[in-house]
Each structure stands twice: as C-alpha cells, then as structure tokens.
Scaffold this active site. Structure first.
Site, PDB file in Angstrom:
ATOM      1  N   LYS A 194     -15.460 -10.504  18.827  1.00 25.19           N
ATOM      2  CA  LYS A 194     -16.104  -9.222  18.527  1.00 25.19           C
ATOM      3  C   LYS A 194     -17.366  -9.566  17.612  1.00 25.19           C
ATOM      4  O   LYS A 194     -18.510  -8.826  17.638  1.00 25.19           O
ATOM      5  CB  LYS A 194     -15.156  -8.525  18.120  1.00 25.19           C
ATOM      6  CG  LYS A 194     -14.057  -7.812  18.857  1.00 25.19           C
ATOM      7  CD  LYS A 194     -13.545  -6.497  18.772  1.00 25.19           C
ATOM      8  CE  LYS A 194     -12.998  -6.089  19.940  1.00 25.19           C
ATOM      9  NZ  LYS A 194     -11.801  -6.771  20.174  1.00 25.19           N
ATOM     10  N   THR A 213      -8.131  13.780  11.514  1.00 25.13           N
ATOM     11  CA  THR A 213      -7.488  12.766  10.612  1.00 25.13           C
ATOM     12  C   THR A 213      -8.336  12.516   9.473  1.00 25.13           C
ATOM     13  O   THR A 213      -7.878  12.153   8.333  1.00 25.13           O
ATOM     14  CB  THR A 213      -7.224  11.573  11.304  1.00 25.13           C
ATOM     15  OG1 THR A 213      -8.472  10.969  11.641  1.00 25.13           O
ATOM     16  CG2 THR A 213      -6.245  11.480  12.478  1.00 25.13           C
ATOM     17  N   ILE A 247      -3.771  15.384   7.080  1.00 22.72           N
ATOM     18  CA  ILE A 247      -3.272  15.309   8.681  1.00 22.72           C
ATOM     19  C   ILE A 247      -3.420  13.752   8.906  1.00 22.72           C
ATOM     20  O   ILE A 247      -4.385  13.172   8.731  1.00 22.72           O
ATOM     21  CB  ILE A 247      -4.565  15.902   9.382  1.00 22.72           C
ATOM     22  CG1 ILE A 247      -4.452  17.438   8.747  1.00 22.72           C
ATOM     23  CG2 ILE A 247      -4.547  15.974  10.855  1.00 22.72           C
ATOM     24  CD1 ILE A 247      -5.506  18.416   9.782  1.00 22.72           C
TER      25      ILE A 247
END
Ligand code: DCP
Ligand code: MG
Ligand code: MN
Length: 306
Positions: free
Chosen positions: A72, A101, A106
């Site tokens: 990557k 989120t 949350i």
C-alpha cells in the site's frame, strides 16, 4: 515531532493520514479490530521512524509493517492514492457510518444500527435524539468543538482547576492527567483525568466510576471532552500506565507481559500459572515496578508512542 524527517514525508505524501483512514475504516465500518490495530501499529512506526522512507520495501524492514502494508505504501508513493480508499470514498453507506461514529459515544455498532434505521445526516440525528444516550446527545451538541484539538496550555489550566477544586473537598485525593497530554503532546483530543484516594481500595469498593463529560474553560473557548476515572488506590499505577497509552504501546506491553506469563490490564498485573489461570494481583508501588516485573525496558511517558 518536527525533527522527524518522515514529517515532511507525511505532509507531502500523506501516507500516514491514508493508512489512518484505512484503520478507521476497518474499525468503524468493517469492524475488524485486528486489521485496525495492524494499521495503527504501522502508523505509529512510520510516525516515529527517524529517517525518510522512500519505498514500501524499505518500510517492510520495520516492526509492524508487513507485505500488505508495504504494498500500500508503494502504491501510494507511485500513484499518490490508494484504490482501496478510493472505493471506500465512493461508497455512500461507508461515508454515513463513518460520519456517525465521529459523534462522541457512537461506536461502530450503534452507527450501523442508526444507519439501518434511516439516519443519514447529523440533522437526522438531531431530529431523533430519542434514539441516543445522554453521552451521545452531548457528543452531537458539541460535534464541532469535540473535533478540535486542545492545546497543552489549556489542559494545564484545566488540570490546575481540577486539582484545586478536588483537593479542596479532601486533600488526600490524587489527580493526574494522563493520555496524550502525559506523553508530552503539544495538543490532545481530550482530557484524560485519573483520580484516586488512599481510602478507596478495590477490596472495599468494586463499583467502577467513569465519567465521559465535557468542560469549557471560558465562553470564548470550545467545549472540551473531559474523561474522568476514579480508580482504587491499589490499582493506581496499572491505571496510570493504561490511561497514559498510547493504545499501540499498551498493546505491545500486554503482549510482552503474556510472553512473560503475566496478564496486564488497566487494573492489575497478575501472574499466569501453568494452567493459564490468573493468580492474585502483584503488589505495585510505581509504574516502573510493572516494567521491571515483566522485564520490559522502561519507557518514559514521552517515549510511549510505540
Ligand atoms: N486506551 C487503550 N485502548 C483503547 C482506548 C484507550 O489502551 N482502545 C488507553 C490508551 C490511551 C488512553 O487510554 O492513550 C486514553 O485514550 P484516548 O482515546 O484519550 O487517547 P490519547 O489520549 O492517547 O489520544 P488523544 O489525544 O486523541 O486523546
Ligand atoms: Mg486522550
Ligand atoms: Mn480519552
């Protein structure tokens, strides 16, 4: 760390930012905590590596960077982007869950639930506060403020106020700000406050006290996240160690403890017998004790990114 040559590498190429985004994706949307941790580890390594990295191959020789992440890095160095991330950006549901989120309180599961209930925006959330806990409502109310970093000097002022007010109640209270602040960072995401008292011990009390609160130094400043834990006196040093982090550092230290037949968590250090069942907590009188007992080289808080 402005002396870190990878800073200019990061700023120019955004490798770390990119890998962090992949990490967040794995945590919040894919809910693969192992991949999340793998990416976090790689980022921590790159962020503290003292020379400039020019290829994935070079990065691969570093701890926490394997074949997949090195590929990557190469893809990013060569093309300036990552296919995988581009695809994630294209995906509307990922974007919504990711946004949800970002509201304090949350987590990935709740975000997914809200999304399947048809919540698509923060405005939708504001109209559906009955679906939220008190913590999440506060998180929503101060959404913008809570994303702002807190300068060290401001935390120091809040530290002084907390110490003054709490010791006024009883001078035997001990108050310490942990988290990235204790690791010496110039800015932090929140204020991680640990409180203890010699009369508060785990044999007499077992209720856990934790507040995810908010505070504001004055009306001209943003509202800040104030994370407070009241911990038993006999578990103080394990708590300080845990709460100081970083999370990547904690992970590594716990893995090392296991190799030495100990189990370490935010409360205690316990030996593992040959059966693998934890014994009685070891008595700890300093943070350094924990390092010594599991034979882990001592690191000052400022050295605990990795
Ligand atoms: N912690 C951990 N594992 C987690 C969450 C937290 O080990 N999953 C520990 C290590 C963290 C500490 O708790 O350093 C405080 O958590 P924070 O999320 O507040 O992280 P930091 O204070 O390190 O960073 P920030 O500046 O973003 O608050
Ligand atoms: Mg913190
Ligand atoms: Mn915190």
């Amino acid at each position: 760390n402005s002396n870190n040559p990878n800073n200019d590498f990061c700023e120019f190429l955004g490798v770390n930012v990119t890998i962090l985004e992949l990490a967040e994706y794995e945590k919040n949307i894919n809910r693969n905590i192992h991949k999340y941790q793998a990416y976090r580890k790689a980022v921590a390594t790159l962020a503290t590596y003292p020379t400039r990295i020019k290829s994935g191959h070079e990065a691969k020789s570093l701890p926490g960077i394997g074949e997949k992440i090195s590929k990557k890095i190469d893809e990013f160095l060569q093309t300036g982007k990552l296919k995988k991330l581009e695809n994630i950006h294209q995906d509307k549901s990922s974007q919504i869950i990711n946004l949800l989120t970002r509201v304090s309180g949350i987590g990935p599961v709740k975000a997914q639930k809200l999304f399947s209930d048809g919540i698509m925006t923060l405005d939708d959330l504001r109209k559906n506060q009955d679906k939220l806990t008190h913590h999440q409502i506060i998180g929503l109310r101060y959404f913008d403020d809570f994303e702002k970093r807190i300068p060290r000097a401001e935390i120091h002022e809040i530290e002084n106020i907390l110490k003054r007010e709490i010791t006024e109640v009883d001078p035997k209270y001990e108050i310490i700000i942990c988290g990235s602040y204790r690791r010496g960072k110039p800015e932090s995401g929140d204020i991680d406050t640990l409180i203890t008292h010699p009369d508060y011990t785990s044999d007499k009390f077992n209720k856990k006290h934790k507040i995810m609160g908010a505070c504001r130094l004055n009306p001209d400043l943003p509202t800040r996240r104030l994370d407070i834990r009241f911990q038993p006196y006999d578990q103080y040093f394990c708590s300080v160690l845990y709460f100081t982090g970083s999370d990547v550092f904690n992970q590594k230290m716990r893995a090392h403890a296991l190799e030495k037949q100990f189990t370490l968590n935010e409360y205690t250090l316990r030996p593992l017998g040959c059966t693998g069942i934890p014994g009685e907590p070891v008595e700890i009188t300093s943070e350094r004790d924990i390092f010594d007992i599991i034979e882990y080289p001592y690191k000052k808080p400022e050295e605990r990114e990795n």
